[in-house]
Design an enzyme around this catalytic site. Structure first.
Site, short mmCIF file in Angstrom:
data_model
loop_
_atom_site.label_atom_id
_atom_site.label_comp_id
_atom_site.label_asym_id
_atom_site.label_seq_id
_atom_site.Cartn_x
_atom_site.Cartn_y
_atom_site.Cartn_z
N CYS A 231 0.29 74.81 9.35
CA CYS A 231 -0.86 75.67 9.07
C CYS A 231 -0.65 76.57 7.86
O CYS A 231 -1.60 76.93 7.18
CB CYS A 231 -1.24 76.49 10.30
SG CYS A 231 -0.01 77.71 10.80
N HIS B 174 -0.64 81.60 13.67
CA HIS B 174 -1.48 80.66 12.93
C HIS B 174 -1.95 81.30 11.62
O HIS B 174 -2.23 82.51 11.57
CB HIS B 174 -2.68 80.29 13.80
CG HIS B 174 -3.57 79.25 13.20
ND1 HIS B 174 -3.11 78.03 12.74
CD2 HIS B 174 -4.92 79.23 12.99
CE1 HIS B 174 -4.12 77.32 12.28
NE2 HIS B 174 -5.22 78.03 12.41
#
Length: 284
Positions: free
Chosen positions: A82, A157
């Site tokens: 990510c 994230h």
């Protein structure tokens, strides 16, 4: 071969971008969330935001699922990617003057008509991008992203925020498409992004304090070199006018005066302006 976790660090991200072949871009960390801090880094191409991941969280605004031709958006189809995915979300949507390099330029052209899943697969199959990503692996990774967490482990994230075609977008590879936060301009998008990010932070404020915000910006050395060149050119104009010559103006993008406006009138004012410019260039 798997993708490893990498640290949320502006130096690491800058080197990663360079390893992918992009030139003239760097990453800087933000210690406060406000428009003034962002404008001090201008030009800012996009923001990278790190937060604790919560599986199943609803999008904060409307998700666009039919923007294939307008916004480069790739689904995250592999774990631990990510950080690189968020960086690519910004780079692939940057203005044309950003030099992407052959690898990303070819990928952008090749995937132009692909849906988000196919774009994500193309990224995962890029040996150059994966090798660049994995070269910054941590021996003991402290961050990991997955589509769903298990147990009490902390998963983090990365997502991106940036303006594309007059809209402020949130680009999260775990969503179905880019998330639009409304209309914006090149001049006001950062002011509009700040409350969006702040609202996200406040949703977790009671239980989570670990966030990180970075900006993808133009290389600061290049910015300073351009600033010095502009000051020197304006000073030369002052000297020319003081000597009785005509002010031909400063050609910027095909013509027109410089960003500081017309030169002052009168010998004393021109002398003062020349001294100011000399001091300004020396202080950079």
């Amino acid at each position: 071969m798997e993708w490893t976790t990498i640290e949320s660090d502006p130096g690491v991200f800058t080197e990663l971008i360079q390893e992918m072949g992009v030139k003239g871009v760097q990453v800087q960390e933000l210690w406060e969330l406000n428009e003034t801090a962002l404008k001090a880094m201008a030009p800012v191409y996009g923001l990278i935001f790190l937060f604790k991941y919560r599986s199943g969280e609803a999008p904060s605004a409307s998700v666009e699922t039919d923007s294939t031709g307008d916004v480069f958006f790739a689904s995250q189809v592999i774990t631990n990617a990510c950080a690189t995915q968020a960086i690519l979300s910004v780079l692939m949507n940057c203005p044309a003057q950003v030099e992407l390099g052959q690898e990303l330029r070819n990928m952008k052209e090749f995937t132009q008509d692909f849906d988000p899943d196919l774009k994500g697969l193309t990224i995962s199959n890029s040996e150059k991008i994966r090798a660049a990503h994995n070269s910054f692996a941590r021996p003991e990774p402290i961050m990991e992203d997955q589509r769903a967490g298990t147990g009490d482990e902390d998963l983090f994230h990365f997502i991106a925020y940036m303006p594309v075609n007059g809209q402020l977008y949130e680009l999260d590879g775990l969503k179905k498409g880019p998330i639009s936060h409304g209309a914006c301009t090149a001049g006001d998008w950062m002011a509009k992004a700040c409350p969006v990010i702040q609202a996200r932070i406040e949703r977790y404020a009671s239980s989570e304090l670990r966030f990180n915000l970075m900006a993808i910006v133009k290389n600061r050395r290049e910015v300073l070199e351009e600033r010095v060149a502009a000051l020197e050119l304006r000073k030369a104009r002052c000297v020319r006018v003081m000597g009785g010559g005509e002010d031909g103006g400063m050609e910027v993008d095909g013509g027109g005066d410089d960003a500081e406006g017309p030169l002052p009138s009168g010998q004393d004012a021109l002398g003062t302006e020349t001294a100011r410019l000399e001091g300004g260039a020396a202080g950079l």
